[in-house]
Each structure stands twice: as C-alpha cells, then as structure tokens.
Scaffold this active site. Structure first.
Site, PDB file in Angstrom:
ATOM      1  CD  GLU A   1      63.632 -50.463  40.370  1.00  0.00           C
ATOM      2  OE1 GLU A   1      63.118 -50.451  41.502  1.00  0.00           O
ATOM      3  OE2 GLU A   1      64.545 -51.242  40.043  1.00  0.00           O
TER       4      GLU A   1
ATOM      5  CD  GLU B   1      68.923 -49.314  39.602  1.00  0.00           C
ATOM      6  OE1 GLU B   1      68.693 -50.214  40.436  1.00  0.00           O
ATOM      7  OE2 GLU B   1      68.358 -48.210  39.641  1.00  0.00           O
TER       8      GLU B   1
HETATM    9  C1  GLA Z   1      66.427 -50.872  42.637  1.00  0.00           C
HETATM   10  C2  GLA Z   1      66.502 -49.368  42.729  1.00  0.00           C
HETATM   11  C3  GLA Z   1      67.803 -48.873  43.267  1.00  0.00           C
HETATM   12  C4  GLA Z   1      68.262 -49.724  44.437  1.00  0.00           C
HETATM   13  C5  GLA Z   1      68.353 -51.155  44.008  1.00  0.00           C
HETATM   14  C6  GLA Z   1      68.866 -52.071  45.092  1.00  0.00           C
HETATM   15  O1  GLA Z   1      66.847 -51.327  41.429  1.00  0.00           O
HETATM   16  O2  GLA Z   1      66.260 -48.759  41.485  1.00  0.00           O
HETATM   17  O3  GLA Z   1      67.615 -47.532  43.690  1.00  0.00           O
HETATM   18  O4  GLA Z   1      67.348 -49.599  45.486  1.00  0.00           O
HETATM   19  O5  GLA Z   1      67.081 -51.600  43.639  1.00  0.00           O
HETATM   20  O6  GLA Z   1      68.946 -53.413  44.672  1.00  0.00           O
END
Ligand code: GLA
Ligand code: GLA
Length: 705
Positions: A193, A344
């Site tokens: 991210e 994700e």
């Molecule tokens: C983000 C992060 C993950 C995790 C999720 C939890 O997407 O990339 O590592 O922390 O949030 O929702």
C-alpha cells in the site's frame, strides 16, 4: 468449459506457466457494439495458470514450518491457487545486515507449489527491521512535528532518504536474484500500500523537494510567476527558501507537493522493479496494492512501470455499497486501462473500523464476483490466519486460532469451485465500455485544498454521475482525461477543475470528432499550476461551448431548477451560466434563489463539429442527476447491455477471445426475478432460459446459448 481440464492433479510447474513463453494473452476481439475499443493484453492472466485466481495473504514466517503443510492443504481444498507472501518479512529475510535467510521462503514457495498454489512475492520495504533503523535513524520517517517515527508499527521507512532507498534496492535485488527464476513465483508486489504515501519532513526531504521544483521550473522567476508569489510577499529569492507545505499554503506549492509525493513513491517503486527486473524472468509481473479512492498520489503516474494495478477492497463498517465498490473497481481498471487484481479483501470482518461487523452470509461471494465482473482476475483474502501476537488480532481470517476453518471458509471454498469451473470462459476477456467518466487527481486535490462549499465532494460528485450511467450502460470506464477518448459515445467530467490548454484541446478533439463531452460544476477553472485561468469557466472550452460561467455560488439552501431536461433542486454549488452564441441552448434554468441565480441558465449545450459540449453548472439532486445523465447518454447512443434490471441487480460484461460473458449479481437481500432479452445459457445455474430468479446475494454467469 470443461471441468476436467482444471483438475488440480496437474503438476504445479505446468499450472504456473514457468515453462511457457511470457507472451500475454491474445488481444480479444470486441463485439460490434463496442467495436472501436480493443483490449490489447490481459497481463493479469498468468500464462499457464487459471484465468481467475483465488488467493490469500499467507505469513509462513509467523508459524513453525511443521504447520505449513496443513495450511496449504486447507487452501488447496478451498480452491485457493495463489498466495501473497513476505511483504512484511524483512526481519526474517535479512536478520542481520547482508545476512540473507531465504531458504525458509523457498521451502514455503515449493510446498505451496506442491499444493498447486503459485506465489506472489511482496518486497518487505513497508517494514524496515530494527537493526537498520537503529543504525541509521535517517531511514526513519520524520513526522511534521520533527520527531522520527518509532519502530514497531509499519510505514516507518523514509521514502526520500537515499540511504533507505539503497537498503530497499538491496533487499529487492537479493530477492530478485534468489526468486527471479523460481518457476512458482508468478510476480511481485512492490511494498505494501505504498506505505500510505507518508512522507518525511526532514531537511534532506525538503532539499529534494526544492531540487524537484528547480528541475521543473528551471528559474525562480518562472516559479514565482506561476504561483503568483507576489501575493503575501511569498517571492522566493533562493530555492532553499521554499518550504514543504504544512497546513494551508499557496495552491501552486500545495499541488507541486502532491506531485513530489507521487514522484518520490514512484522512484522508490521503480527502483525496486528495476533491481528485480534485471535478474528475473520476463514472465514475472510487477504490481502494487492500491486503495481505491485513496488520494495520496497520482495513481496514473505511479502505475506506469507496473504490469497491472491491484487494490485492497475493504468495506469496514456496514455492508457492501455496490455502486461505490463498482466505481472503485472501474477506477482501478482505469489506472492502466487494463484488468486488475484484488490483492486483498476482507474475510468476514476487518479490525480497523469503528464497528467491525461481518458482511452477511453470501455477501462476500457476491463481492468477489463483482470484482471479476468489473475486470479483476484474482481475489485474495487478507488473511489466512491471525498472528497470535501483532496489532491485527481481531481481523477476519479463513482459519481460526486453532488452524481449522472458520464458518466463512465454506463460502471461499464455494468461490474456489466456481472460479475453477468458469475460469476458461473469462480467459482473454475484459470489460468494454461505450461511456466514460473522467477522473483527475490534480482536480480532486485543487478542490480539496479549497473546497469553498464544505459539502462539495469530488468523489461524491463522480459517484452521482456514475450510478445512473452504470445502471443504463451496464459498463463504464473511469479514465484519466489524457487518454484517447474516441471509443466513447459520451464522456462525463463531473468536476474537472484543473484544465490546462492541452487538456482542453484534447477534449475538444474528442468533441469535434463526434463525442459528447458533459462538464460538471467547477470545471475548467484552473491551469496546470493550480492558478486561476484568465478565462471564465470552462476556461479554454468556453469559446467552443459558446457560453461561460458568470459567477459561482456556494449555496446556503437548495435552489429550484427546471427546463427541457426536467425539474429538481440545485444543491451545494451553483453556477450562473450565460449562453453567448446564437446556437447555444439552455436546457435548465434556476428558479427563485439568491436573486443572482433567478431565471439564469444552469445547464447549456452546443453542437460542436460532429459532437457536442454540455455544461451542467450545479450539483443537482440525485434523481435529477440520474435523469439527466441517462437522457444525455441515451441521446448519444449508449444502450444497455442486457436491458433494464430490477433495482439492486448489477449486470456486467466481459468481452474477448471471441466470447462475451455476462455476470449478474443480486446485491440485495431479496430474491429478484429477471427477464433476459433472449434465451441465454446459465453457467452456474440451470437450463438455458429467458427468465431467472436470483436469491439474496445470488450470482449468475450468462453466455449466449
Ligand atoms: C491492509 C494491509 C494489510 C492488512 C489489512 C487489514 O490492506 O495491506 O496488511 O493490514 O489492511 O484490513
Ligand atoms: C482579511 C484580510 C485580507 C483578506 C480578507 C479575506 O480581512 O485582511 O487580506 O484575507 O480577510 O476575507
């Protein structure tokens, strides 16, 4: 589609495509409706792998090796075919400077392959290890307060520190060397991210920013002029006088800071890609996991070196908002105008919202199919199992603390079966649209810096146009204003605030060639330096439009509007328009309001070349926005893909490889009865038919009979 072809007994090395050429999937042919469009490649579909991949984030470094096999067995049984690993594992990969320990990761990758699961490797740069940050405090981000970030969270690295970048490059290179030819590693996720685009406010970062400005403007005179620094004695006499903007500041400086953030994270990303790429097989991809409408940087720029974009799709509190989520998918698809991945998404619930409720049974399956319908070719759950320690103990998972499935696992297993059964249909396909929305970061930031009306929301404005347009067209692209637009019958720019001459010229070319450009309020006010243009809005398009904005008003109360386009309310923002040319038509006028607006034009339109420009000068209520967007799109020749659907049923279409696949999703909790325009094959359900019933959160995939 034949099920037997995808049985999991095929050796992993064949499944993952290690021995196949790196050529991308063939360009799909589009159908006649959207014939001017072509989808060049499908980089999201890995040669040799299933075209749709179900995945999960897996953290083997958190568990004893004896546990791995059971995890992978359960994943395989659920139809999971991809794991993303290692994105936070720096302290395990390099426990001491230069002492790499990659053996465990290689064993984890091999064991996954044994279970027919391919691996995406994350570079671990979102979490520099303590030995590094302790030895070199400048590798830690400095906060605005002047304090360094501390160890123990994540996103503590300093993106502009040359030393930190060197360490990131080194670990990326070492991983590339070790895994760049690993047949079971299909690609790379850079960082995680992009550590929320957090910047460092140390002196070196400031000097770097000043150097960036110098290389862009060349002379201080040019910079002073572009930003009108005569205002408030802001004139800079030396580059090192220019501050990092904290809080409100000169709008030109603020916009350049956003550009600098984009450049910093792009360089950081590109450096890692370059290190890996020179050592790795060309078949391996590079992606980043973005966050939908997160506006930390310009995603169009960041994505240039990536093979494709991915995003992390979380609902948080409440339930799936199908419109917003669909829009976010389409936004992400527009980052590179290609299919994307969901790297994700939430298995049930998250841990970071105010109230971390679970999505309802069936809702996440519908959400996964919505991603595929909008052009994703993978859906990855975060995460497989909760670390026993760590900050996210309460987050949703696929297995519990004892390592056995939680109830949601069965829903994933159903998805796994469905992906495997239908993936061949989706191979080589992508969404193709006749209508587009323009989304531009400079415009969004410029409005954000000076909202003028606190309720004006650039994303909300985009959404209010998207909802009816998506409902009508059943496929919408969200794109950078700079891309080619000639394939679209109509293009809406709901709030294109920053419109330099070159953008205006590009849009005018589209219009002259036969397109319909619909501008929303606040359009064409600013130039590339976030300076006011010396033309009234819509700036460089005012002449072609044969009309302009006389004055803008932040509204205290709704103002009535009516005319040939309907009637309703202007809210939040209203522009008093004027038609200058004889052939500019007024489509809507304000009623009694603040006196200034009374009886003045609110929407004007003019035929230009083979096309048309329409200016909607106000934020309009939802139902009027919907009817206007629908009417303008229909008048421009946009047609529904499958005809009208009951409220809450979403239709999508993917086209390519000589196939057209439709996805129907009931995003509501009630059963919906659907009538199709013709007899179609129901891939997940029953016999070919012209009618079907979708239960709550039901999904059906249709093909021509
Ligand atoms: C983000 C992060 C993950 C995790 C999720 C939890 O997407 O990339 O590592 O922390 O949030 O929702
Ligand atoms: C004050 C300041 C002016 C200007 C106005 C704007 O009066 O003195 O410079 O900022 O506010 O309302």
């Amino acid at each position: 589609m034949s099920r037997s072809k995808h049985l999991i007994s095929i050796p992993a090395l064949l499944l993952c495509g290690a021995f196949l050429p790196s050529a991308q999937a063939a360009a799909p042919k589009t159908d006649s409706k959207a014939s001017t469009h072509s989808v060049a490649t499908i980089p999201t579909q890995i040669p040799g792998c299933d075209a749709l991949l179900l995945g999960t984030a897996w953290y083997p470094e958190q568990w004893s090796e004896s546990r791995w096999e059971e995890d992978l067995r359960l994943m395989e049984a659920a139809g999971i075919r991809m794991v993303r690993v290692a994105e936070f594992a720096w302290s395990r990969l390099e426990p001491r400077e230069g002492a790499y320990d990659f053996d465990w990761l290689e064993r984890a990758i091999s064991l996954a392959a044994k279970h027919h699961i391919v691996t995406v490797l994350g570079t671990p740069t979102a979490t520099p290890p303590a030995w590094l940050t302790q030895a070199h405090p400048e590798t830690l981000r400095m906060e605005e307060s002047g304090r360094r970030a501390t160890h123990g969270g994540r996103a503590h690295g300093n993106v502009t520190s040359p030393l930190y970048r060197q360490y990131c490059a080194k670990i990326a290179r070492a991983m590339g060397q070790r895994f760049g030819h690993n047949p079971n590693v299909v690609g790379w996720q850079i960082d995680n991210e992009y550590c929320y685009a957090l910047m460092s406010f140390d002196d070196a970062a400031k000097a770097d920013f000043q150097a960036f400005l110098k290389s862009k403007y060349q002379t201080l005179d040019a910079l002073n002029d572009a930003w009108t620094t005569a205002y408030w004695s802001q004139t800079y006499f030396a580059w090192d006088q220019i501050p990092i903007p904290i809080g409100g500041h000169n709008p030109g400086l603020q916009l350049e800071w956003k550009h600098f953030i984009t450049k910093a994270w792009k360089e950081y990303q590109d450096l890692q890609i370059a290190e890996i790429r020179q050592l790795a097989d060309a078949r391996q991809f590079y992606t980043g996991n973005f966050m939908g409408f997160f506006d930390g940087f310009d995603h169009y720029d960041i994505c240039q070196q990536l093979s494709f974009a991915s995003w992390d799709d979380y609902v948080g509190s409440g339930h799936l908002d199908g419109t917003y989520n669909g829009l976010s998918h389409d936004l992400t698809r527009g980052f590179k105008n290609s299919n994307f991945w969901i790297m994700e998404t939430q298995p049930g619930h998250v841990n970071w919202a105010a109230n971390n409720n679970d999505l309802n049974k069936g809702e996440i399956r519908a959400m996964a199919w919505q991603a595929i319908a909008h052009g994703s070719d993978a859906v990855g759950y975060w995460q497989w199992r909760s670390a026993l320690g760590g900050q996210e103990q309460y987050h949703g998972t696929l297995v519990g603390t004892d390592g056995t499935p939680v109830p949601f696992y069965d829903e994933v297993a159903q998805l796994g079966r469905e992906f495997i059964a239908t993936q061949a249909l989706f191979k080589g396909t992508a969404p193709v649209s006749e209508a587009a929305l323009l989304f531009d970061y400079d415009s969004r930031w410029a409005i954000q810096f000076q909202k003028h009306a606190d309720k004006f929301d650039a994303v909300g404005q985009l959404r209010s146009y998207y909802q009816p347009l998506r409902k009508l067209a059943q496929s919408v692209d969200v794109v950078n204003p700079k891309v080619r637009l000639d394939a679209y019958r109509i293009v809406f720019a709901p709030a294109l605030n920053v419109m330099p001459k070159e953008t205006a010229d590009h849009l005018l070319d589209y219009v002259r060639g036969g397109g319909h450009l619909v501008l929303g309020p606040r359009s064409g006010m600013k130039g590339a330096f976030n300076e006011l243009l010396t033309q009234r809005q819509p700036g460089f398009l005012a002449d072609a439009l044969g009309g302009r904005v006389e004055q803008y008003y932040a509204l205290e109360k709704d103002a009535p509007v009516s005319g040939p386009l309907g009637r309703g309310q202007a809210m939040i923002w209203a522009e008093q328009l004027k038609a200058n040319a004889a052939d500019t038509e007024v489509l809507l006028r304000y009623g009694a309001s603040n006196g200034w607006l009374d009886d003045q034009p609110a929407v004007i339109t003019r035929k230009v070349g083979k096309g048309r420009i329409t200016l909607i000068g106000a934020v309009l209520d939802e139902s009027l926005t919907a009817s206007i967007v629908t009417r303008l799109a229909e008048d421009s020749g946009v047609k529904s893909i499958l005809g009208a659907m009951p409220e809450g049923v979403e239709v999508s279409r993917r086209v390519g490889d000589g196939r057209t696949v439709y996805v129907l999703i009931n995003l509501t909790r009630e059963t919906k009865k659907i009538t199709l325009p013709r007899v179609m094959k129901q891939v997940l359900g029953g016999k070919p038919s012209e009618a079907l019933e979708l239960p709550a959160y039901g999904v059906e995939i249709l093909t021509e009979k």
